[in-house]
Motif scaffolding. Sequence first.
Motif, PDB file in Angstrom:
ATOM      1  N   VAL A 305      19.252  26.402  55.108  1.00 46.23           N
ATOM      2  CA  VAL A 305      18.057  25.587  54.917  1.00 46.23           C
ATOM      3  C   VAL A 305      17.255  26.153  53.754  1.00 46.23           C
ATOM      4  O   VAL A 305      16.987  27.361  53.707  1.00 46.23           O
ATOM      5  CB  VAL A 305      17.192  25.552  56.194  1.00 46.23           C
ATOM      6  CG1 VAL A 305      15.878  24.835  55.932  1.00 46.23           C
ATOM      7  CG2 VAL A 305      17.942  24.868  57.322  1.00 46.23           C
ATOM      8  N   THR A 336      25.098  28.792  64.410  1.00 47.39           N
ATOM      9  CA  THR A 336      24.367  27.539  64.314  1.00 47.39           C
ATOM     10  C   THR A 336      22.917  27.786  64.681  1.00 47.39           C
ATOM     11  O   THR A 336      22.599  28.765  65.380  1.00 47.39           O
ATOM     12  CB  THR A 336      24.963  26.466  65.247  1.00 47.39           C
ATOM     13  OG1 THR A 336      24.306  25.208  65.022  1.00 47.39           O
ATOM     14  CG2 THR A 336      24.798  26.846  66.701  1.00 47.39           C
ATOM     15  N   HIS A 353      15.650  20.383  62.479  1.00 48.31           N
ATOM     16  CA  HIS A 353      16.559  20.548  61.350  1.00 48.31           C
ATOM     17  C   HIS A 353      17.649  21.542  61.742  1.00 48.31           C
ATOM     18  O   HIS A 353      17.356  22.677  62.130  1.00 48.31           O
ATOM     19  CB  HIS A 353      15.793  21.029  60.121  1.00 48.31           C
ATOM     20  CG  HIS A 353      14.559  20.229  59.860  1.00 48.31           C
ATOM     21  ND1 HIS A 353      14.592  18.969  59.286  1.00 48.31           N
ATOM     22  CD2 HIS A 353      13.253  20.488  60.127  1.00 48.31           C
ATOM     23  CE1 HIS A 353      13.365  18.499  59.200  1.00 48.31           C
ATOM     24  NE2 HIS A 353      12.523  19.402  59.696  1.00 48.31           N
ATOM     25  N   ALA A 355      21.238  23.711  61.160  1.00 48.13           N
ATOM     26  CA  ALA A 355      22.081  24.387  60.175  1.00 48.13           C
ATOM     27  C   ALA A 355      23.218  25.085  60.911  1.00 48.13           C
ATOM     28  O   ALA A 355      23.096  25.436  62.088  1.00 48.13           O
ATOM     29  CB  ALA A 355      21.273  25.398  59.368  1.00 48.13           C
ATOM     30  N   SER A 379      23.441  22.548  55.994  1.00 41.33           N
ATOM     31  CA  SER A 379      22.412  21.827  56.736  1.00 41.33           C
ATOM     32  C   SER A 379      22.411  20.384  56.281  1.00 41.33           C
ATOM     33  O   SER A 379      23.223  19.982  55.432  1.00 41.33           O
ATOM     34  CB  SER A 379      21.035  22.462  56.519  1.00 41.33           C
ATOM     35  OG  SER A 379      20.615  22.303  55.170  1.00 41.33           O
TER      36      SER A 379
END
Length: 393
Positions: A305, A336, A353, A355, A379
Amino acid sequence: MNRTIYRSLIVSSAALSASSFAVSFTDPIDGMLDMGEYLAENAYGFLPVPVIITEPALGVGGGFMGVFLHESEQEKETRKKLALESIDGGANLIPPAVTVAGGGATQNGTWFGIIGHRRTWNQDSIRYMGGMGYGNAFIDIYADIGSDNQWIPNQSVSFESDNKGYGGMQKLQFRVGDTPLFLGVSQFWARSEVRSSNDTVNAIIENLIGLETTASGVGVNAEYDTKNSFFFPTDGYSINAEYMMYRDSFGSDNSYDTFELAGQWFHPISDSWTIAFAGGYESLTKTERGILPPLAKPYVKLRGVSAFRYQDNYVSAIQSQLMWHIDNRWTISGFTGVGSASNEVDGLYDDSHVAYGAGFRYLIARRYGIHMGMDFAFSEDDNAFYFNVGSGF
């Protein structure tokens, strides 16, 4: 990263010391490439860490960091003896003092230089960490513009900012009795200048917050640490909390408070597998009216990110990682994470969000338990790879 590349890095660093030719880079126990003896026996020896920057917020670039270890002769001999008796004997001792120095640059004009130091005293009953840095970063600043008018939808806008600054931080902690609990104090100071290539945005910044800002704060911290290794833990956990106050009485141009809570947990499933989790929460509360500099607010920190992509008053991130220890030297991992930023604490994870990625580590200095390797992360908006020392959290 193959052994040829590792050897080229080692040869380059060894050339900086006239005495390094007498040091072996082959481990006496397993016969593998190892820098433990070089770091311990060479007065000028350091672990060379290439900085390969693919940070989406900064562009492609690179640099170099040197990791220096400091030990007394007695500590060196004790660590060497244990390392010769067992595979991980030396790595279980109290970590030596560490100094990190170096810098880097990227294609968009960003550059930086840093130096940091960590050490302990009295059998790890006192811990100190401090650092200084100077740099110039070109970073896109993102902001959400909302509207109550149904014909003007909410939208996210961004602008490029030119951030120049220098500063430092330090943290001092004291162990509480014989427990894993540490209590201490923290200090931070930074002087920054923010501009934009957009004349209109630049004028707005100058009128609202000024182009130059000083942030200065002091605070308290607490840490509970049972991890079995400083450099590459595989068992135990840690919880860190820090509360900082920024006031004009400390020399700060803006008054606000920050709070950070972070934790890590490592659990060995078997001799070959380790599962790990990490979580973090940060908040910023203004104590007076006014607009803070663009980079003052916390942001979501996840591999993959973009830095400062998701900023707000409240930020949280949760990560998990599964590590497969192929043998004593090589480890492969998959990870993750999910993060969120919100203007209000009850809005966290309304918008998330995600990733994820994979990486590997090589045990480059067995007697210290130091692992080096790379992570490849993705991401929804970006992807990047990182050259890391340690677990990646």
